[in-house]
Design a protein around this motif. Sequence first.
Motif, mmCIF file in Angstrom:
data_model
loop_
_atom_site.group_PDB
_atom_site.id
_atom_site.type_symbol
_atom_site.label_atom_id
_atom_site.label_comp_id
_atom_site.label_asym_id
_atom_site.label_seq_id
_atom_site.Cartn_x
_atom_site.Cartn_y
_atom_site.Cartn_z
ATOM 1 N N LYS A 8 47.230 58.028 44.174
ATOM 2 C CA LYS A 8 46.648 58.681 43.188
ATOM 3 C C LYS A 8 45.351 57.788 42.653
ATOM 4 O O LYS A 8 45.324 56.683 42.927
ATOM 5 C CB LYS A 8 47.539 58.615 41.768
ATOM 6 N N VAL A 9 44.119 58.759 42.587
ATOM 7 C CA VAL A 9 42.999 57.905 42.074
ATOM 8 C C VAL A 9 42.433 58.924 41.031
ATOM 9 O O VAL A 9 42.447 59.848 40.666
ATOM 10 C CB VAL A 9 41.962 58.333 43.272
ATOM 11 N N PHE A 10 42.122 57.955 39.978
ATOM 12 C CA PHE A 10 41.358 58.587 38.717
ATOM 13 C C PHE A 10 39.817 58.123 39.109
ATOM 14 O O PHE A 10 39.258 57.179 39.108
ATOM 15 C CB PHE A 10 41.710 57.696 37.462
ATOM 16 N N ASP A 48 39.137 48.630 50.329
ATOM 17 C CA ASP A 48 39.869 47.544 49.697
ATOM 18 C C ASP A 48 40.910 47.513 48.752
ATOM 19 O O ASP A 48 41.793 46.893 48.756
ATOM 20 C CB ASP A 48 38.715 46.572 49.081
ATOM 21 N N ALA A 49 40.571 48.400 47.699
ATOM 22 C CA ALA A 49 41.635 48.590 46.620
ATOM 23 C C ALA A 49 42.903 49.311 47.404
ATOM 24 O O ALA A 49 44.067 48.666 47.078
ATOM 25 C CB ALA A 49 41.044 49.629 45.584
ATOM 26 N N PHE A 50 42.762 50.096 48.245
ATOM 27 C CA PHE A 50 43.798 50.625 48.886
ATOM 28 C C PHE A 50 44.677 49.679 49.853
ATOM 29 O O PHE A 50 45.986 49.823 50.101
ATOM 30 C CB PHE A 50 43.501 52.003 49.823
ATOM 31 N N SER A 64 42.485 62.700 41.821
ATOM 32 C CA SER A 64 42.644 63.067 43.177
ATOM 33 C C SER A 64 43.588 61.974 43.827
ATOM 34 O O SER A 64 44.361 61.497 43.346
ATOM 35 C CB SER A 64 41.293 63.023 43.724
ATOM 36 N N ASP A 65 43.584 62.459 45.353
ATOM 37 C CA ASP A 65 44.673 61.648 46.184
ATOM 38 C C ASP A 65 43.814 60.988 47.264
ATOM 39 O O ASP A 65 43.127 61.464 47.995
ATOM 40 C CB ASP A 65 45.340 62.769 46.445
ATOM 41 N N TYR A 66 44.300 59.824 47.411
ATOM 42 C CA TYR A 66 43.717 59.004 48.511
ATOM 43 C C TYR A 66 44.763 58.412 49.541
ATOM 44 O O TYR A 66 45.577 57.715 49.136
ATOM 45 C CB TYR A 66 42.785 58.056 48.274
#
Lengths: 137, 137, 109, 109
Positions: D12-14, D105-107, D6-8
């Motif tokens: 890209k996000v797995f 946080d990751a983003f 998906s998309d954040y």
Amino acid sequence: MTKDTTVITVPSHPKYLCVVREVSAKFAKVNGLDEAAVEEIRLAIDEACSNVIKYAYRGDTDKKIIVRFRMKRNGLEVIIEDNGIKADPGVIRGRDMDEVRPGGLGVHLIRRAFDVFEFDERKEKGNRIRLFRELRR
Amino acid sequence: MTKDTTVITVPSHPKYLCVVREVSAKFAKVNGLDEAAVEEIRLAIDEACSNVIKYAYRGDTDKKIIVRFRMKRNGLEVIIEDNGIKADPGVIRGRDMDEVRPGGLGVHLIRRAFDVFEFDERKEKGNRIRLFRELRR
Amino acid sequence: MKIEISDYNGTKVFGISGDIDMNSSPELRRELLDLVVRKVPVLLVDFKGVSYIDSSGIATFVEGLKGMMPYGGRLKFFGIPQGIREIFSFSKLDRVFEIYPSIEDAFNR
Amino acid sequence: MKIEISDYNGTKVFGISGDIDMNSSPELRRELLDLVVRKVPVLLVDFKGVSYIDSSGIATFVEGLKGMMPYGGRLKFFGIPQGIREIFSFSKLDRVFEIYPSIEDAFNR
Ligand SMILES: Nc1ncnc2c1ncn2[C@@H]1O[C@H](COP(=O)(O)OP(=O)(O)O)[C@@H](O)[C@H]1O
Ligand SMILES: Nc1ncnc2c1ncn2[C@@H]1O[C@H](COP(=O)(O)OP(=O)(O)O)[C@@H](O)[C@H]1O
């Protein structure tokens, strides 16, 4: 060894039924059966093994139960073997489902999951139960 | 049959590793190991069987892997047998843990869970790995 | 399987979690019949944590219910997960046991 | 194992769920290296649904990270369950991978 055969041998103690259940469920799952089928199979094999403990081994907890799973083109075969007291397949009958009493449900749960439920008469000592579930049903 | 022995035979296809994992975890659990131990054991046996597929069978998916679990007074014994290419136990070494590269982690995970990890030299064809985890550690 | 016995507005509750099978049903039977001989008027059984039930578990509840009937005791189930609900309906025992969606319903009716 | 891509906010996000083992890691490797050859700048990996990871899964992520380093790509993990977290720390790879508590946080970091 045939591809897609798995064999599990456990002591005839009820505490090992959960081991057999997990193997049954995972085997069915990795071979593509859907979730509802997996749950029916898990329960049916548990019931069949519980009956081996109760009737073939009369509660002895240190005998052997061998369960063999085999995925065939047309369905799932499960063979359950013991070396306990020979069953009289004639008396294996579930209760009338409209009757309310404890017991007599296991055989119905086995038949729900499997199209074939038979005792292999060729086995000399002990019992060999053969279960088969067709893929298309 | 010895009490508290369970044997599982699966094809050397990675899809059956989940079956072996479940048996490993349930066997350890019903024999009283705590949750952290159960998870270590589940992972270690998966790693050992993955190595059998990779090294002893070089990826052949229709060979046999036999895993035997036995609960003894002082600990849990697990024997893993194959009839593939003989291992040279001398080369079985995990990577330096400070090195960052893919691979070389499996052996460390096996040693984390088991106090003994040895190849039984008496086996003529194939390999027999013996793992032992002491109860008090 | 684990059984936690608690109290809801003065009514006994069995909170069962894990697998009910031939290995664990003897313990369930002991706990259940212990209340039945003491003629517990109502017993609520919380199935939310039940991950599995086999025919020995079902038989145990049938036995409990049969023990409560003579003195008018009531055995009420709630929070039954879908998969387990199906076994009750397959065995036609959903017509015999009192099954409620929540503890409030089980308690009030 | 299942991977949902998906998309954040344009990243890209797995979203991985189930068991990552020798059976499923080849698929993870394909999906991961597919993005790496296209020089994905940042990849967020959601571990919340991961029930199990073995050394083949770990090796796959190490390989992905090594592929991203030359072009300055970043591989960020979040939502790692406790049991899986322990395998990263046991293998000392928690010092190599970027691990965050949440997707925000990751983003942001
Ligand atoms: N493996 C077996 N060996 C011998 N008899 C059996 C076996 N399985 C079932 N039976 C017989 O069939 C009957 C019905 O079995 P089941 O439906 O499992 O109910 P239950 O065991 O609760 O009576 C049993 O009461 C028993 O007499
Ligand atoms: N069952 C086995 N048979 C032969 N060699 C093995 C076996 N298990 C491990 N090895 C050897 O030990 C090394 C380290 O194993 P491991 O830590 O599992 O890492 P990896 O398999 O990722 O290289 C392997 O590279 C291999 O050379």
